[in-house]
Design an enzyme around this catalytic site. Structure first.
Site, PDB file in Angstrom:
ATOM      1  N   GLU A 131     -26.562  -4.459   9.929  1.00  0.00           N
ATOM      2  CA  GLU A 131     -27.754  -3.528  10.147  1.00  0.00           C
ATOM      3  C   GLU A 131     -27.364  -2.775  11.373  1.00  0.00           C
ATOM      4  O   GLU A 131     -28.367  -2.402  12.003  1.00  0.00           O
ATOM      5  CB  GLU A 131     -28.959  -4.400  10.095  1.00  0.00           C
ATOM      6  CG  GLU A 131     -29.333  -4.848   8.758  1.00  0.00           C
ATOM      7  CD  GLU A 131     -30.759  -5.190   8.615  1.00  0.00           C
ATOM      8  OE1 GLU A 131     -31.543  -5.360   9.514  1.00  0.00           O
ATOM      9  OE2 GLU A 131     -31.143  -5.583   7.568  1.00  0.00           O
ATOM     10  N   GLU A 242     -29.203  -9.107   1.594  1.00  0.00           N
ATOM     11  CA  GLU A 242     -30.812  -9.335   2.053  1.00  0.00           C
ATOM     12  C   GLU A 242     -31.739  -9.022   1.226  1.00  0.00           C
ATOM     13  O   GLU A 242     -31.814  -7.684   0.894  1.00  0.00           O
ATOM     14  CB  GLU A 242     -31.084  -9.137   3.362  1.00  0.00           C
ATOM     15  CG  GLU A 242     -30.481  -9.809   4.320  1.00  0.00           C
ATOM     16  CD  GLU A 242     -30.938  -9.302   5.820  1.00  0.00           C
ATOM     17  OE1 GLU A 242     -31.851  -9.113   6.088  1.00  0.00           O
ATOM     18  OE2 GLU A 242     -29.998  -9.346   6.689  1.00  0.00           O
TER      19      GLU A 242
END
Length: 315
Positions: A131, A242
């Site tokens: 991320e 995720e």
């Protein structure tokens, strides 16, 4: 990375080679920031293998190569994995200084030298960062998720990892990156896709608070995100790293956190993938599930979930 508790019932990885690996994601510290030691990792890996109603979850995803509390010693998850025959998706932490990144590389090199083929045979692949593109984006900065890294820096470090393993026993292992699906569909980040062997992407309908994101629309938003990522992947394997629905926390637009909604979200995804015989399901009494993970490789899709065990943080 958002910290919300998410209900979940299954876990697994898929490699770029089409083989499915079932497992969880493991942090390097406990909630009190105490380092997780080899015996702790062994206990958790063995617990995952023995979950009731499963065929055994024998893989682990890591977020750093460095043992917590050291400068650049290899994570003690490695000898624990060797002792328990647990496959590893390695992680290299980014969004830090060049010195910190070089320590990650040093730990990677040391791991190969110290543990040899017994370690290498367990490695599924290497994820360089998580991320980082999201955290440097306007929405990431707004959500106070920085520091982050721009695409040029991520590509440079992906290449550095690949160069580090060239000529070693790890040579040829897939090297990729994990980020939000919104980062990948931003064309300014396309160089990261081009540099990666696999694309790990995160999708949270709960947090898509500028869209109709009630639980009834959760699965639709998820598959929109997944399909959007596939569309820009250039044919490379897309692993959903995720997903999930919080059981507690604030309401995000129409998204209400609750155990019932988390189960509904799981059921929505489960029905799709179960019909394609692509899921392994378990029920856990002693594990507090955190974030979900769905990986897809060569037409095979499986769902996994990050977890917190015995007070562990997921980083």
């Amino acid at each position: 990375m958002r910290v919300s508790t998410v209900f979940a019932l299954a876990a697994s990885f898929a490699t770029a080679y089409g083989q499915v690996y079932q497992g969880f994601n493991y942090a390097s510290v406990f909630t009190n920031n105490a380092p997780v030691a080899q015996q702790d990792f062994e206990n958790e890996f063995n617990t995952a293998k023995q979950l009731q109603g499963t065929s055994g979850f024998t893989s682990a995803r890591l977020f750093t190569m460095i043992q917590a509390g050291t400068t650049n010693s290899p994570t003690q998850a490695i000898p624990a994995a060797i002792a328990t025959k647990t496959q590893l998706l390695l992680g290299i932490f980014l969004s830090s200084s060049d010195e910190a990144f070089n320590n990650e590389l040093a730990a990677l090199r040391s791991a190969v030298a110290q543990y040899g083929q017994a370690f290498v045979d367990l490695v599924i692949g290497i994820s360089v960062g998580s991320e980082d593109l999201y955290r440097i984006s306007p929405i990431g900065i707004m959500n106070k998720s920085n520091p982050g890294e721009g695409p040029d820096a991520v590509v440079r470090r992906i290449n550095a990892v690949r160069q580090t393993i060239t000529g070693t026993a790890l040579s040829g292992k897939p090297v990729g990156h994990v980020d939000t699906w919104t980062a990948y569909v931003n064309s300014s980040n396309s160089a990261v896709i081009e540099a990666s062997d696999f694309i790990g992407t995160d999708a949270y309908p709960y947090f898509q608070n500028t869209m109709p994101n009630s639980i009834e629309n959760g699965a639709n938003l998820f598959f929109e995100a997944y399909n959007a990522t596939v569309a820009v992947s250039g044919g490379k394997p897309v692993w959903i790293t995720e997903t999930g629905w919080p059981v507690s926390g604030p309401t995000e637009n129409q998204a209400v956190p609750s155990l019932a909604n988390a189960k509904t979200y799981w059921d929505q995804l489960f029905l799709v993938f179960y019909r394609q015989n692509r899921l392994n399901v378990f029920e856990s009494r002693n594990i507090l599930p955190k974030r979900g993970v769905l990986h897809k490789s060569k037409g095979r899709s499986v769902i996994s979930y990050d977890i917190r065990i015995c007070g562990r943080n997921i980083t």
